[in-house]
Design a protein around this motif. Structure first.
Motif, mmCIF file in Angstrom:
data_model
loop_
_atom_site.group_PDB
_atom_site.id
_atom_site.type_symbol
_atom_site.label_atom_id
_atom_site.label_comp_id
_atom_site.label_asym_id
_atom_site.label_seq_id
_atom_site.Cartn_x
_atom_site.Cartn_y
_atom_site.Cartn_z
ATOM 1 N N ALA A 218 37.333 -24.066 -1.766
ATOM 2 C CA ALA A 218 38.235 -22.950 -2.109
ATOM 3 C C ALA A 218 38.899 -23.004 -3.484
ATOM 4 O O ALA A 218 38.896 -21.807 -3.777
ATOM 5 C CB ALA A 218 39.396 -23.316 -1.148
ATOM 6 N N MET A 219 38.791 -24.190 -4.052
ATOM 7 C CA MET A 219 39.198 -24.343 -5.419
ATOM 8 C C MET A 219 38.206 -23.583 -6.399
ATOM 9 O O MET A 219 38.671 -22.641 -7.045
ATOM 10 C CB MET A 219 39.310 -25.751 -5.995
ATOM 11 N N LEU A 220 36.901 -23.682 -6.008
ATOM 12 C CA LEU A 220 35.749 -23.140 -6.816
ATOM 13 C C LEU A 220 35.826 -21.575 -6.514
ATOM 14 O O LEU A 220 35.733 -20.802 -7.324
ATOM 15 C CB LEU A 220 34.482 -23.674 -6.290
ATOM 16 N N VAL A 221 35.948 -21.203 -5.482
ATOM 17 C CA VAL A 221 36.063 -19.474 -5.097
ATOM 18 C C VAL A 221 37.173 -19.163 -6.034
ATOM 19 O O VAL A 221 37.063 -18.006 -6.510
ATOM 20 C CB VAL A 221 36.248 -19.603 -3.588
ATOM 21 N N THR A 222 38.362 -19.863 -5.882
ATOM 22 C CA THR A 222 39.559 -19.344 -6.623
ATOM 23 C C THR A 222 39.293 -19.195 -8.103
ATOM 24 O O THR A 222 39.512 -18.262 -8.997
ATOM 25 C CB THR A 222 40.808 -20.098 -6.275
ATOM 26 N N THR A 223 38.702 -20.332 -8.776
ATOM 27 C CA THR A 223 38.621 -20.432 -9.988
ATOM 28 C C THR A 223 37.434 -19.290 -10.637
ATOM 29 O O THR A 223 37.630 -18.774 -11.452
ATOM 30 C CB THR A 223 37.909 -21.933 -10.410
ATOM 31 N N ILE A 224 36.484 -19.213 -9.853
ATOM 32 C CA ILE A 224 35.362 -18.293 -10.154
ATOM 33 C C ILE A 224 36.040 -16.845 -10.110
ATOM 34 O O ILE A 224 35.826 -15.914 -10.986
ATOM 35 C CB ILE A 224 34.212 -18.262 -9.330
ATOM 36 N N THR A 225 36.673 -16.565 -9.091
ATOM 37 C CA THR A 225 37.338 -15.163 -8.756
ATOM 38 C C THR A 225 38.359 -15.053 -9.974
ATOM 39 O O THR A 225 38.243 -13.656 -10.502
ATOM 40 C CB THR A 225 37.871 -15.055 -7.394
ATOM 41 N N GLN A 226 39.149 -15.800 -10.318
ATOM 42 C CA GLN A 226 40.152 -15.410 -11.170
ATOM 43 C C GLN A 226 39.268 -15.152 -12.665
ATOM 44 O O GLN A 226 39.737 -14.572 -13.642
ATOM 45 C CB GLN A 226 41.027 -16.759 -11.446
ATOM 46 N N THR A 227 38.332 -16.053 -12.949
ATOM 47 C CA THR A 227 37.484 -15.799 -14.308
ATOM 48 C C THR A 227 37.104 -14.458 -14.344
ATOM 49 O O THR A 227 36.974 -13.870 -15.335
ATOM 50 C CB THR A 227 36.520 -17.165 -14.327
ATOM 51 N N ILE A 228 36.391 -14.243 -13.236
ATOM 52 C CA ILE A 228 35.470 -12.936 -13.330
ATOM 53 C C ILE A 228 36.678 -11.737 -13.533
ATOM 54 O O ILE A 228 36.506 -10.758 -14.226
ATOM 55 C CB ILE A 228 34.755 -12.578 -12.159
ATOM 56 N N ASN A 229 37.868 -11.793 -12.765
ATOM 57 C CA ASN A 229 38.878 -10.746 -12.747
ATOM 58 C C ASN A 229 39.675 -10.809 -14.200
ATOM 59 O O ASN A 229 39.833 -9.886 -14.820
ATOM 60 C CB ASN A 229 39.862 -11.069 -11.684
ATOM 61 N N GLY A 230 39.642 -11.940 -14.718
ATOM 62 C CA GLY A 230 40.140 -12.110 -16.128
ATOM 63 C C GLY A 230 39.577 -11.408 -17.249
ATOM 64 O O GLY A 230 39.846 -11.032 -18.307
ATOM 65 N N LEU A 231 37.891 -11.635 -16.901
ATOM 66 C CA LEU A 231 36.995 -10.781 -17.908
ATOM 67 C C LEU A 231 36.690 -9.263 -17.812
ATOM 68 O O LEU A 231 36.159 -8.510 -18.719
ATOM 69 C CB LEU A 231 35.655 -11.499 -17.883
ATOM 70 N N SER A 232 37.271 -8.732 -16.742
ATOM 71 C CA SER A 232 36.916 -7.418 -16.077
ATOM 72 C C SER A 232 37.159 -6.367 -17.222
ATOM 73 O O SER A 232 36.494 -5.428 -17.328
ATOM 74 C CB SER A 232 37.494 -7.373 -15.014
ATOM 75 N N ALA A 233 38.427 -6.509 -17.948
ATOM 76 C CA ALA A 233 38.738 -5.559 -18.900
ATOM 77 C C ALA A 233 38.212 -5.720 -20.319
ATOM 78 O O ALA A 233 38.354 -4.984 -21.325
ATOM 79 C CB ALA A 233 40.347 -5.522 -19.034
ATOM 80 N N THR A 234 37.330 -6.720 -20.580
ATOM 81 C CA THR A 234 36.984 -6.914 -21.921
ATOM 82 C C THR A 234 35.800 -5.842 -22.309
ATOM 83 O O THR A 234 34.678 -5.805 -21.410
ATOM 84 C CB THR A 234 36.404 -8.442 -21.781
ATOM 85 N N PRO A 235 35.913 -5.456 -23.563
ATOM 86 C CA PRO A 235 34.876 -4.454 -23.920
ATOM 87 C C PRO A 235 33.447 -5.247 -23.804
ATOM 88 O O PRO A 235 33.475 -6.467 -24.352
ATOM 89 C CB PRO A 235 35.312 -3.954 -25.384
ATOM 90 N N ALA A 236 32.468 -4.502 -23.941
ATOM 91 C CA ALA A 236 31.100 -5.012 -23.914
ATOM 92 C C ALA A 236 30.803 -5.754 -25.220
ATOM 93 O O ALA A 236 30.173 -6.551 -25.360
ATOM 94 C CB ALA A 236 29.944 -3.900 -23.612
ATOM 95 N N THR A 237 31.174 -5.022 -26.454
ATOM 96 C CA THR A 237 31.076 -5.676 -27.655
ATOM 97 C C THR A 237 31.668 -6.821 -27.649
ATOM 98 O O THR A 237 31.200 -7.681 -28.373
ATOM 99 C CB THR A 237 31.368 -4.653 -28.623
ATOM 100 N N ALA A 238 32.809 -7.210 -27.205
ATOM 101 C CA ALA A 238 33.612 -8.361 -27.160
ATOM 102 C C ALA A 238 32.879 -9.327 -26.289
ATOM 103 O O ALA A 238 32.777 -10.517 -26.787
ATOM 104 C CB ALA A 238 34.989 -8.238 -26.720
ATOM 105 N N LEU A 239 32.370 -8.962 -25.063
ATOM 106 C CA LEU A 239 31.769 -9.936 -24.385
ATOM 107 C C LEU A 239 30.394 -10.403 -24.811
ATOM 108 O O LEU A 239 30.218 -11.951 -25.018
ATOM 109 C CB LEU A 239 31.180 -9.340 -23.006
ATOM 110 N N ILE A 240 29.423 -9.849 -25.616
ATOM 111 C CA ILE A 240 28.495 -10.070 -26.398
ATOM 112 C C ILE A 240 28.955 -11.014 -27.620
ATOM 113 O O ILE A 240 28.406 -11.958 -27.881
ATOM 114 C CB ILE A 240 27.579 -8.825 -26.985
ATOM 115 N N ALA A 241 29.700 -10.704 -28.296
ATOM 116 C CA ALA A 241 30.326 -11.673 -29.496
ATOM 117 C C ALA A 241 30.894 -13.081 -29.059
ATOM 118 O O ALA A 241 30.613 -13.880 -29.608
ATOM 119 C CB ALA A 241 31.444 -11.058 -30.152
ATOM 120 N N GLN A 242 31.535 -13.024 -27.894
ATOM 121 C CA GLN A 242 31.996 -14.188 -27.363
ATOM 122 C C GLN A 242 30.996 -15.095 -27.238
ATOM 123 O O GLN A 242 31.092 -16.442 -27.268
ATOM 124 C CB GLN A 242 32.592 -14.134 -25.723
ATOM 125 N N ARG A 243 29.913 -14.732 -26.487
ATOM 126 C CA ARG A 243 28.734 -15.738 -26.346
ATOM 127 C C ARG A 243 28.219 -16.355 -27.345
ATOM 128 O O ARG A 243 28.048 -17.410 -27.509
ATOM 129 C CB ARG A 243 27.874 -14.899 -25.369
#
Length: 257
Positions: A218-243
């Protein structure tokens, strides 16, 4: 064998298929690379998170008993597995689905057959594609992840590890062999920054989850879901730069520590 390695390789350790079933109950599996066939070590497909968007998932695991470990090549993914993963990631980008990978593997398959059919190229293609993805991607190390075989799944926006997991350019046994017996596999774990805590301190890993959590699934499901939702509004250029920033920062601090 070192106690830490025994725990990592235990048959009852939480595995990628278990997490995927809880995370994406409606998974539609994708199988095969349309050339060489299927890789039993890879669970790949698309589905909607329990509380979140539709995602692509990639899971690599070793198997839970002698028969399944033999069928899955001990988690050493073959060229067909990498090409299947690349096919899924390309579809994910096309349709705007975040990508989640769950890993417990010794590294890539090093058999003559995989090399003959372009293993190195298949790994490089997945690394390059992941780095330029215009959708969020996340990897969770459930156990071990070594060599370029694991790195192929780790060119991501967020890296999450169980606190006893390992991520490195080579397995502890391989590091010990390279050092010609000067260090045991157990000592090799502490020699290089391959533990979750060491990699967190060097800012490569973003979050560490306690493997002794009472309800780890349950902790892993919550952690993964929160992480994905937290990145959802990040622009594509910022995602590439983050990596790119993540790995450049790691390379800058590693020699100094």
């Amino acid at each position: 064998m070192d106690e830490r390695l025994q725990r990592l390789r235990a048959a009852d350790r939480i595995d990628a298929p278990t997490v995927i079933r809880a995370l994406v109950p409606t998974l539609v599996r994708q199988q095969g690379d349309r050339l060489l066939g299927d890789d039993a070590a890879l669970t790949a497909g698309f589905g909607r998170l329990v509380t979140g968007p539709t995602v692509a998932v990639l899971g690599v695991d070793r198997g839970t008993d002698l028969a399944s470990r033999k069928a899955k090549n001990g988690g050493a993914l073959t060229v067909a597995g990498y090409r299947t993963a690349t096919r899924v990631v390309r579809h994910a980008e096309k349709f705007g689905f975040p990508v989640i990978s769950l890993i417990n593997m010794p590294g890539a398959d090093a058999s003559p057959q995989s090399e003959r059919y372009g293993q190195s190229r298949a790994i490089a293609d997945l690394i390059a594609l992941s780095g330029q993805l215009r959708v969020p991607n996340v990897v969770v190390f459930l156990g071990e992840g070594h060599s370029g075989g694991a790195l192929a799944f780790a060119n991501v926006n967020r890296i999450i590890m169980l606190d006893d997991a390992l991520f490195n350019v080579a397995s502890p046994e391989s590091v010990a062999a390279i050092l010609r017996g000067q260090q045991s596999p157990a000592q090799a774990i502490d020699l290089l920054p391959m533990t979750a805590r060491a990699l967190l301190d060097r800012h490569l890993v973003d979050q560490v989850v306690n493997h002794q959590e009472p309800d780890l699934l349950a902790m892993l499901v919550t952690t993964i879901t929160q992480t994905i939702n937290g990145l959802s509004a990040t622009p594509a250029t910022a995602l590439i730069a983050q990596r790119e920033t993540k790995f450049n920062r790691f390379m800058a601090v590693w020699p100094l520590n």
